[in-house]
Design an enzyme around this catalytic site. Structure first.
Site, short mmCIF file in Angstrom:
data_model
loop_
_atom_site.label_atom_id
_atom_site.label_comp_id
_atom_site.label_asym_id
_atom_site.label_seq_id
_atom_site.Cartn_x
_atom_site.Cartn_y
_atom_site.Cartn_z
N HIS A 92 -8.90 -31.36 -9.49
CA HIS A 92 -9.32 -29.99 -9.23
C HIS A 92 -10.67 -30.01 -8.52
O HIS A 92 -11.29 -31.07 -8.35
CB HIS A 92 -9.47 -29.22 -10.56
N ASP A 139 -14.46 -27.68 -8.57
CA ASP A 139 -15.15 -26.86 -9.57
C ASP A 139 -15.45 -25.44 -9.14
O ASP A 139 -15.77 -24.61 -9.99
CB ASP A 139 -16.45 -27.55 -9.99
N HIS A 194 -11.64 -33.89 -7.90
CA HIS A 194 -11.86 -34.94 -8.88
C HIS A 194 -11.04 -34.69 -10.12
O HIS A 194 -10.50 -33.59 -10.32
CB HIS A 194 -13.34 -35.03 -9.26
N ARG A 226 -13.91 -40.42 -25.77
CA ARG A 226 -14.80 -40.39 -24.61
C ARG A 226 -15.70 -39.16 -24.73
O ARG A 226 -15.22 -38.03 -24.77
CB ARG A 226 -13.96 -40.31 -23.33
#
Length: 630
Positions: free
Chosen positions: A500, A502, A572, A582
């Site tokens: 996508h 941002d 990204h 994570r």
């Protein structure tokens, strides 16, 4: 770099030019501007022109008066001899009196007149020229209408309406291309752009003349910009809280703000109107063009001096060093660099594939511990950076422990525990939530404050590295952990976070990114600051617009941060986390203060934390709204 006499010489030269203007009392430009706007709405277009042109003249005259007076008083009352406290404050008071008297003598009562920030911003955005182009159009003065429209459009290139107006003006009889001039064009940028065109056409002799002119205009503009920094400072980060610092802290803060303002001059002078980011490698590029142009005209000594000057900015640049060696051999001796200003340092990353190249540029990293790992070129894109050691191992551990206490499943994802994939659980928390928990004693106050401080550290680094020409504001800050769900990892072919952009809607089939709702179109820069690397998968990836071709991959680890511009140039995503957890601090930034995070409440909480030693309990007057996504 030698510069001990450069600033005084330029200052004196500027004073001689500026003092030549006649004295008299000026009418405040905000009142003239207001009169012009009122005339516009009553269709009195002659009055619009009269008042608006007067406002522009008054605005320019006030600016030049401030420059002239500050330079004169700076030279009359230098700090060089002020070695003791009383001497220092004596110089401050004398310089202040000198400036006030000088400015009042020129502009009269307007020297005490306070201009609203809204009006100042209108003049910065060239709004008066929008009124002027409409007024001149009504008065059938098409040449002036075209110039006003062109001037406005240069600073507002996104204006579809003005773009259409310009096309209509070009089609009208009575206008020609000579009428479309930028009335606010900056001389150093105008000369540089014209020089580049001549250089590209191999007209090296005329290009040299323009590049040399551009350098002189640049240094003059730099002195003016720095003189304007000597005025009152706003202390923007403290406007909303009670200032309780001592005299010396206030003086120190003032001069720190002045230095910051002077540093911004470097960006300001290399930024075109209507643009947010400066032209890369702007000042050194003058010397690059000049050294090659002089060489083409067999003026090798001049070429060598310019090449040496370029190396003052980019020490050790491979290709320019080779040019220097060649020029030295050609003339049989060495030459010193031409005199340039010493504080215009920028970090550079030479392109190994070019000979006379424009280097990619990144600004200072602000903190000594931070290490540049990869720049845009190494990451195969634009407006990208990878940094290490933004946080220490101890800070990573502390924030990860904080995350385990305060994050909640679905927080920041509209309550969805698995918003991007059913194979992972997402948990998040905001800055304000961490601070609330700290006040309530549910987490250590030190840990809550660390979350706040780390996010500000990241913001400062991104703002500085990308050489932004205005303040970068928080849009959203999120401490988030994504955990692989046991038993659901076999044969996974999905991503932890799909590809996508941002601030726009990525359309891989059309190879477009549509900047429209529901995208967060106001976001300008993004960053991810990782807390750990002890998990499997979870690599951050950049792709082409097709959302398939991976251009770069980042393996998270403690203290590593990836930063990038938020548009369609940087699609990204995140590969699947297949084992473990994570954690990262996700940050989105905006250059538009209208869309900044409601961080003032968090700032107030931090101020209360700092003052806690003088308070016995929670200050209920803060009235924090738990729904504020901070």
């Amino acid at each position: 770099i030698t510069s001990s006499i450069w600033t005084p010489i330029l200052s004196i030269a500027l004073q001689a030019l500026l003092l030549s203007s006649s004295y008299g009392s000026l009418e405040p430009y905000d009142l003239l501007y207001n009169n012009a706007v009122e005339a516009f709405y009553r269709n009195d277009y002659k009055d619009v022109v009269r008042h608006m042109e007067g406002a522009l003249r008054s605005y320019a005259e006030v600016r030049q008066t401030k420059v002239r007076c500050r330079l004169r008083c700076q030279n009359q009352h230098p700090f060089d001899s002020a070695s003791m406290d009383l001497q220092f404050f004596d110089v401050v008071l004398r310089r202040s009196y000198c400036q006030n008297e000088c400015i009042e003598e020129k502009v009269g009562t307007q020297s005490m007149h306070k201009i609203s920030e809204d009006v100042i911003q209108d003049f910065h955005r060239r709004i008066p020229y929008n009124y002027l182009q409409l007024a001149y159009q009504k008065l059938k003065q098409l040449d002036k209408a075209a110039a006003a429209a062109h001037t406005y459009f240069q600073a507002n290139p996104e204006s579809v309406e003005m773009d259409q107006n310009l096309e209509q003006y070009k089609a009208l009889e009575g206008t020609n291309l000579d009428h479309f001039v930028d009335r606010e064009a900056r001389p150093h940028q105008r000369s540089f752009s014209a020089g580049v065109k001549l250089y590209d056409n191999a007209n090296y002799e005329e290009a040299i003349s323009l590049f040399e002119e551009a350098l002189q205009e640049y240094y003059r503009a730099d002195v003016e910009c720095r003189a304007l920094c000597q005025g009152p400072q706003r202390f923007e980060e403290q406007d909303h809280i009670l200032y309780r610092y001592s005299l010396y802290q206030l003086v120190s803060d003032h001069f720190t703000q002045v230095l910051h303002c002077e540093h911004e001059c470097v960006r300001d002078l290399s930024t075109r109107p209507g643009r947010l980011s400066p032209m890369e490698n702007y000042l050194p590029l003058h010397y690059d063009y000049l050294q090659f142009a002089y060489y083409q005209l067999n003026m090798v000594e001049e070429a060598l001096a310019c090449a040496q000057s370029y190396l003052l900015f980019h020490e050790g640049d491979e290709f320019m060093t080779e040019n220097v060696e060649y020029y030295r051999e050609a003339i049989g001796h060495d030459l010193k660099p031409r005199e340039v200003r010493p504080w215009l340092w920028v970090n550079t990353f030479p392109d190994p594939l070019c000979v006379f190249c424009v280097c990619s540029v990144g600004g200072p990293l602000v903190y000594d511990s931070v290490q540049l790992i990869q720049n845009s070129q190494a990451l195969n894109g634009t407006q990208r950076v990878l940094l290490d050691d933004v946080m220490s191992v101890e800070e990573c551990a502390e924030l990860k422990n904080l995350a385990h206490t305060i994050t909640m499943a679905g927080d920041g994802y509209r309550g969805k525990m698995s918003p991007h994939t059913p194979n992972e659980r997402f948990e998040g928390a905001t800055v304000l939530k961490a601070l609330q928990y700290g006040y309530e004693g549910r987490v250590p106050l030190k840990s809550a404050r660390l979350f706040y401080d780390v996010s500000e550290r990241a913001r400062r680094i991104i703002e500085s590295y990308f050489l932004l020409n205005s303040t970068l504001h928080f849009s959203y800050t999120h401490l988030v952990c994504r955990t692989a769900i046991t038993g659901q990892q076999d044969h996974r072919n999905d991503l932890s976070h799909p590809i996508h952009a941002d601030n726009c809607l990525l359309d891989p089939e059309a190879n477009e990114c549509w900047k429209e709702a529901p995208a967060y179109t106001y976001r300008d820069y993004s960053a991810l600051l990782y807390l750990n690397g002890d998990f499997e998968g979870g690599e951050f990836i950049f792709t082409e617009m097709d959302a398939k071709t991976v251009t770069a991959q980042v393996k998270p680890k403690c203290g590593r941060m990836v930063g990038f511009s938020s548009g369609g140039e940087n699609p990204h995503g995140v590969r699947a986390v297949t084992r473990g957890q994570r954690c990262a601090v996700a940050l989105w930034f905006t250059l538009d203060p209208l869309f900044r995070e409601l961080r003032l409440q968090a700032d107030e909480v931090v101020q209360a934390l700092d003052n806690q030693s003088s308070q016995s309990k929670w200050d209920t007057s803060l009235n924090i709204n738990p729904k504020d996504e901070l």
